[in-house]
Design a protein around this motif. Structure first.
Motif, PDB file in Angstrom:
ATOM      1  N   ASN A   1     -13.405   5.442   9.980  1.00 16.58           N
ATOM      2  CA  ASN A   1     -13.937   6.578   9.226  1.00 16.58           C
ATOM      3  C   ASN A   1     -14.982   6.071   8.231  1.00 16.58           C
ATOM      4  O   ASN A   1     -14.663   5.315   7.315  1.00 16.58           O
ATOM      5  N   ILE A   2     -16.231   6.504   8.404  1.00 22.32           N
ATOM      6  CA  ILE A   2     -17.325   5.988   7.579  1.00 22.32           C
ATOM      7  C   ILE A   2     -17.113   6.268   6.094  1.00 22.32           C
ATOM      8  O   ILE A   2     -17.481   5.459   5.244  1.00 22.32           O
ATOM      9  N   GLN A   3     -16.484   7.395   5.760  1.00 27.00           N
ATOM     10  CA  GLN A   3     -16.233   7.695   4.353  1.00 27.00           C
ATOM     11  C   GLN A   3     -15.271   6.689   3.733  1.00 27.00           C
ATOM     12  O   GLN A   3     -15.488   6.229   2.609  1.00 27.00           O
ATOM     13  N   TYR A   4     -14.208   6.350   4.458  1.00 30.03           N
ATOM     14  CA  TYR A   4     -13.254   5.363   3.934  1.00 30.03           C
ATOM     15  C   TYR A   4     -13.893   3.985   3.846  1.00 30.03           C
ATOM     16  O   TYR A   4     -13.672   3.245   2.881  1.00 30.03           O
TER      17      TYR A   4
ATOM     18  N   ARG B   1      -7.489  -2.930   3.038  1.00 31.42           N
ATOM     19  CA  ARG B   1      -6.527  -2.553   4.077  1.00 31.42           C
ATOM     20  C   ARG B   1      -6.703  -1.081   4.409  1.00 31.42           C
ATOM     21  O   ARG B   1      -6.927  -0.263   3.523  1.00 31.42           O
ATOM     22  N   PHE B   2      -6.571  -0.767   5.685  1.00 32.82           N
ATOM     23  CA  PHE B   2      -6.613   0.612   6.146  1.00 32.82           C
ATOM     24  C   PHE B   2      -5.262   0.935   6.751  1.00 32.82           C
ATOM     25  O   PHE B   2      -4.686   0.119   7.463  1.00 32.82           O
ATOM     26  N   ALA B   3      -4.773   2.146   6.489  1.00 36.45           N
ATOM     27  CA  ALA B   3      -3.454   2.539   6.969  1.00 36.45           C
ATOM     28  C   ALA B   3      -3.420   2.653   8.485  1.00 36.45           C
ATOM     29  O   ALA B   3      -2.400   2.371   9.106  1.00 36.45           O
ATOM     30  N   THR B   4      -4.533   3.058   9.086  1.00 36.31           N
ATOM     31  CA  THR B   4      -4.593   3.212  10.538  1.00 36.31           C
ATOM     32  C   THR B   4      -5.951   2.743  11.049  1.00 36.31           C
ATOM     33  O   THR B   4      -6.911   2.633  10.280  1.00 36.31           O
ATOM     34  N   LYS B   5      -6.023   2.505  12.344  1.00 34.41           N
ATOM     35  CA  LYS B   5      -7.287   2.141  12.974  1.00 34.41           C
ATOM     36  C   LYS B   5      -8.310   3.266  12.800  1.00 34.41           C
ATOM     37  O   LYS B   5      -9.486   3.020  12.549  1.00 34.41           O
ATOM     38  N   ALA B   6      -7.845   4.506  12.920  1.00 33.74           N
ATOM     39  CA  ALA B   6      -8.736   5.658  12.744  1.00 33.74           C
ATOM     40  C   ALA B   6      -9.343   5.669  11.342  1.00 33.74           C
ATOM     41  O   ALA B   6     -10.533   5.978  11.171  1.00 33.74           O
ATOM     42  N   ASN B   7      -8.555   5.309  10.340  1.00 30.19           N
ATOM     43  CA  ASN B   7      -9.078   5.244   8.977  1.00 30.19           C
ATOM     44  C   ASN B   7     -10.137   4.157   8.846  1.00 30.19           C
ATOM     45  O   ASN B   7     -11.116   4.317   8.128  1.00 30.19           O
ATOM     46  N   ALA B   8      -9.939   3.046   9.537  1.00 30.43           N
ATOM     47  CA  ALA B   8     -10.899   1.945   9.491  1.00 30.43           C
ATOM     48  C   ALA B   8     -12.196   2.309  10.207  1.00 30.43           C
ATOM     49  O   ALA B   8     -13.225   1.676   9.989  1.00 30.43           O
TER      50      ALA B   8
ATOM     51  N   MET C   1       0.838  -1.173   0.000  1.00 33.05           N
ATOM     52  CA  MET C   1       0.000   0.000   0.000  1.00 33.05           C
ATOM     53  C   MET C   1       0.883   1.237   0.000  1.00 33.05           C
ATOM     54  O   MET C   1       1.877   1.302   0.706  1.00 33.05           O
ATOM     55  N   ASP C   2       0.505   2.196  -0.756  1.00 32.99           N
ATOM     56  CA  ASP C   2       1.211   3.468  -0.865  1.00 32.99           C
ATOM     57  C   ASP C   2       1.175   4.213   0.476  1.00 32.99           C
ATOM     58  O   ASP C   2       0.165   4.218   1.164  1.00 32.99           O
ATOM     59  N   ASP C   3       2.275   4.854   0.836  1.00 37.76           N
ATOM     60  CA  ASP C   3       2.350   5.591   2.104  1.00 37.76           C
ATOM     61  C   ASP C   3       1.347   6.740   2.181  1.00 37.76           C
ATOM     62  O   ASP C   3       0.992   7.175   3.271  1.00 37.76           O
ATOM     63  N   THR C   4       0.899   7.242   1.056  1.00 36.17           N
ATOM     64  CA  THR C   4      -0.050   8.354   1.056  1.00 36.17           C
ATOM     65  C   THR C   4      -1.501   7.877   1.086  1.00 36.17           C
ATOM     66  O   THR C   4      -2.413   8.687   1.189  1.00 36.17           O
ATOM     67  N   SER C   5      -1.720   6.582   1.008  1.00 39.60           N
ATOM     68  CA  SER C   5      -3.080   6.044   0.982  1.00 39.60           C
ATOM     69  C   SER C   5      -3.653   5.888   2.380  1.00 39.60           C
ATOM     70  O   SER C   5      -2.978   5.420   3.290  1.00 39.60           O
ATOM     71  N   ALA C   6      -4.912   6.257   2.526  1.00 41.79           N
ATOM     72  CA  ALA C   6      -5.628   6.042   3.783  1.00 41.79           C
ATOM     73  C   ALA C   6      -6.153   4.607   3.847  1.00 41.79           C
ATOM     74  O   ALA C   6      -6.257   4.013   4.909  1.00 41.79           O
ATOM     75  N   ALA C   7      -6.457   4.050   2.652  1.00 42.35           N
ATOM     76  CA  ALA C   7      -6.990   2.692   2.564  1.00 42.35           C
ATOM     77  C   ALA C   7      -6.769   2.180   1.146  1.00 42.35           C
ATOM     78  O   ALA C   7      -6.506   2.959   0.229  1.00 42.35           O
TER      79      ALA C   7
END
Length: 87
Positions: free
Chosen positions: A34-37, A25-32, A1-7
């Motif tokens: 996030n309802i938009q992601y 895949r989500f880059a962080t728990k916070a991204n997972a 996954m690209d370092d700039t990707s949120a998911a």
């Protein structure tokens, strides 16, 4: 996954052996969380599944696709809850 990707959503399938899968895949728990992601990646995954089964996505065939997006979103939620449960 690209370092700039949120998911990221990726899929693979082998038509000969009729096997495959979709990975979100989500880059962080916070991204997972996030309802938009979650909605965005769930839609990508549903599109990959429809492509695999030869399903049609258009205005006259919305319900199966929308239910699949919802089911994938619930799977993400369940996986997140599983990972954050304290044993």
């Amino acid at each position: 996954m690209d370092d700039t990707s949120a998911a990221d959503t990726q899929s693979t399938y082998d038509i000969t052996n009729k096997r495959g899968g979709v990975l979100i895949r989500f880059a962080t728990k916070a991204n997972a969380q996030n309802i938009q992601y979650v909605c965005h990646e769930s839609t990508h995954a549903a599109m990959e599944i429809f492509d695999y089964i030869g399903g049609r996505i258009d205005c006259s065939n919305q319900e199966p696709f929308c239910y699949l997006v919802g089911w994938i979103s619930e799977c993400i939620k369940e996986a997140l809850n599983y990972r954050t449960k304290k044993v």
